[in-house]
Design a protein around this motif. Structure first.
Motif, PDB file in Angstrom:
ATOM      1  N   TYR A   1       6.960   6.501 -40.262  1.00  0.00           N
ATOM      2  CA  TYR A   1       7.259   5.949 -38.942  1.00  0.00           C
ATOM      3  C   TYR A   1       8.644   6.366 -38.461  1.00  0.00           C
ATOM      4  O   TYR A   1       8.825   6.684 -37.280  1.00  0.00           O
ATOM      5  CB  TYR A   1       7.126   4.421 -38.947  1.00  0.00           C
ATOM      6  CG  TYR A   1       5.734   3.941 -39.278  1.00  0.00           C
ATOM      7  CD1 TYR A   1       4.597   4.615 -38.827  1.00  0.00           C
ATOM      8  CD2 TYR A   1       5.530   2.811 -40.058  1.00  0.00           C
ATOM      9  CE1 TYR A   1       3.319   4.181 -39.140  1.00  0.00           C
ATOM     10  CE2 TYR A   1       4.256   2.362 -40.364  1.00  0.00           C
ATOM     11  CZ  TYR A   1       3.156   3.050 -39.910  1.00  0.00           C
ATOM     12  OH  TYR A   1       1.894   2.616 -40.219  1.00  0.00           O
TER      13      TYR A   1
ATOM     14  N   ILE B   1      -3.504   1.348 -39.680  1.00  0.00           N
ATOM     15  CA  ILE B   1      -3.784   2.747 -40.016  1.00  0.00           C
ATOM     16  C   ILE B   1      -4.069   2.774 -41.512  1.00  0.00           C
ATOM     17  O   ILE B   1      -3.398   2.065 -42.283  1.00  0.00           O
ATOM     18  CB  ILE B   1      -2.619   3.679 -39.630  1.00  0.00           C
ATOM     19  CG1 ILE B   1      -2.975   5.152 -39.922  1.00  0.00           C
ATOM     20  CG2 ILE B   1      -1.334   3.252 -40.284  1.00  0.00           C
ATOM     21  CD1 ILE B   1      -1.960   6.137 -39.342  1.00  0.00           C
TER      22      ILE B   1
ATOM     23  N   VAL C   1      -2.861   9.906 -31.818  1.00  0.00           N
ATOM     24  CA  VAL C   1      -2.605   8.679 -31.055  1.00  0.00           C
ATOM     25  C   VAL C   1      -1.588   8.970 -29.957  1.00  0.00           C
ATOM     26  O   VAL C   1      -1.793   8.630 -28.787  1.00  0.00           O
ATOM     27  CB  VAL C   1      -2.119   7.544 -31.981  1.00  0.00           C
ATOM     28  CG1 VAL C   1      -1.525   6.389 -31.173  1.00  0.00           C
ATOM     29  CG2 VAL C   1      -3.253   7.051 -32.863  1.00  0.00           C
TER      30      VAL C   1
ATOM     31  N   ILE D   1      -5.383   1.198 -32.389  1.00  0.00           N
ATOM     32  CA  ILE D   1      -4.289   0.726 -31.548  1.00  0.00           C
ATOM     33  C   ILE D   1      -4.804  -0.258 -30.505  1.00  0.00           C
ATOM     34  O   ILE D   1      -6.019  -0.370 -30.287  1.00  0.00           O
ATOM     35  CB  ILE D   1      -3.546   1.895 -30.857  1.00  0.00           C
ATOM     36  CG1 ILE D   1      -4.451   2.606 -29.849  1.00  0.00           C
ATOM     37  CG2 ILE D   1      -2.989   2.859 -31.881  1.00  0.00           C
ATOM     38  CD1 ILE D   1      -3.716   3.622 -28.980  1.00  0.00           C
TER      39      ILE D   1
ATOM     40  N   LEU E   1       4.778  -1.609 -33.901  1.00  0.00           N
ATOM     41  CA  LEU E   1       3.969  -1.772 -35.100  1.00  0.00           C
ATOM     42  C   LEU E   1       4.682  -2.721 -36.043  1.00  0.00           C
ATOM     43  O   LEU E   1       5.883  -2.972 -35.904  1.00  0.00           O
ATOM     44  CB  LEU E   1       3.709  -0.423 -35.795  1.00  0.00           C
ATOM     45  CG  LEU E   1       4.920   0.387 -36.282  1.00  0.00           C
ATOM     46  CD1 LEU E   1       5.369  -0.055 -37.674  1.00  0.00           C
ATOM     47  CD2 LEU E   1       4.576   1.862 -36.295  1.00  0.00           C
TER      48      LEU E   1
ATOM     49  N   ALA F   1      -6.881   5.314 -37.435  1.00  0.00           N
ATOM     50  CA  ALA F   1      -5.813   4.546 -36.799  1.00  0.00           C
ATOM     51  C   ALA F   1      -6.438   3.741 -35.669  1.00  0.00           C
ATOM     52  O   ALA F   1      -7.315   4.237 -34.959  1.00  0.00           O
ATOM     53  CB  ALA F   1      -4.733   5.467 -36.249  1.00  0.00           C
TER      54      ALA F   1
ATOM     55  N   MET G   1      -1.449   9.810 -36.331  1.00  0.00           N
ATOM     56  CA  MET G   1      -0.432   9.336 -35.386  1.00  0.00           C
ATOM     57  C   MET G   1      -0.171  10.368 -34.292  1.00  0.00           C
ATOM     58  O   MET G   1       0.015  10.007 -33.126  1.00  0.00           O
ATOM     59  CB  MET G   1       0.856   8.968 -36.120  1.00  0.00           C
ATOM     60  CG  MET G   1       0.729   7.748 -37.006  1.00  0.00           C
ATOM     61  SD  MET G   1       0.247   6.241 -36.131  1.00  0.00           S
ATOM     62  CE  MET G   1       1.678   5.981 -35.070  1.00  0.00           C
TER      63      MET G   1
ATOM     64  N   LEU H   1       0.247  -0.333 -32.747  1.00  0.00           N
ATOM     65  CA  LEU H   1      -0.550   0.165 -33.861  1.00  0.00           C
ATOM     66  C   LEU H   1      -1.041  -1.058 -34.624  1.00  0.00           C
ATOM     67  O   LEU H   1      -0.259  -1.742 -35.271  1.00  0.00           O
ATOM     68  CB  LEU H   1       0.278   1.076 -34.770  1.00  0.00           C
ATOM     69  CG  LEU H   1      -0.449   1.613 -36.004  1.00  0.00           C
ATOM     70  CD1 LEU H   1      -1.576   2.565 -35.603  1.00  0.00           C
ATOM     71  CD2 LEU H   1       0.536   2.317 -36.927  1.00  0.00           C
TER      72      LEU H   1
END
Length: 159
Positions: free
Chosen positions: A126, A80, A99, A68, A113, A66, A96, A77
């Protein structure tokens, strides 16, 4: 400070290093129609405002990542990706989670994102992570057939 998070399948998540650029470009190319070149990942990994996280085994074989960007009190983001054979096993969620844990140490208070509106697996993840759709961008992603896909813009507070 050593940063290390557990992940499924005997893997763990840790911060990416500049030497990981080639592996990130390979996995990104397996995951998206227009994969980003190694040079782009080298630039990102050299920039402190674009931290990256890799899911890897004890021998540091990378299975996903990932990336960012942090700007003031916001995080984005950028991308990923998980190797095709490792998808659907919780690795994206583990990335995630790492993160989010790391962002708790940053000034970021909100994360954004973009996701292809047809990528139902990513949207489902998400949404489980607390993201909500706030807008859309028509024609944001190119498709192999020459058409353009709409991106959903999603956001969530970081607490």
């Amino acid at each position: 400070m050593l940063k290390f998070w557990m992940a499924p399948g005997g893997l763990h998540v840790e911060p990416a290093e500049t030497r990981d650029a080639k592996d990130l470009a390979r996995i990104h190319g397996q995951s998206f129609y227009r994969g980003w070149p190694t040079a782009d990942f080298e630039s990102f990994l050299a920039d402190r405002t674009t931290p990256a996280y890799v899911a890897c085994d004890a021998h540091r074989r990378i299975a996903g990542f990932a990336l960012i960007r942090i700007a003031a009190d916001e995080a984005e983001l950028l991308t990923i990706a998980v190797e095709p054979r490792r998808r659907g096993k919780g690795l994206g969620r583990a990335l995630m989670d790492a993160v989010f844990a790391d962002l708790m140490l940053s000034p970021a208070r909100r994360m954004f994102l973009e996701v292809d509106e047809q990528n139902s697996a990513a949207i489902k993840l998400y949404e489980k992570l607390g993201f909500a759709t706030i807008s859309s961008r028509k024609g944001y992603y190119a498709r192999p057939d020459g058409s353009a896909a709409t991106a959903l813009v999603m956001a969530r507070d970081l607490g």
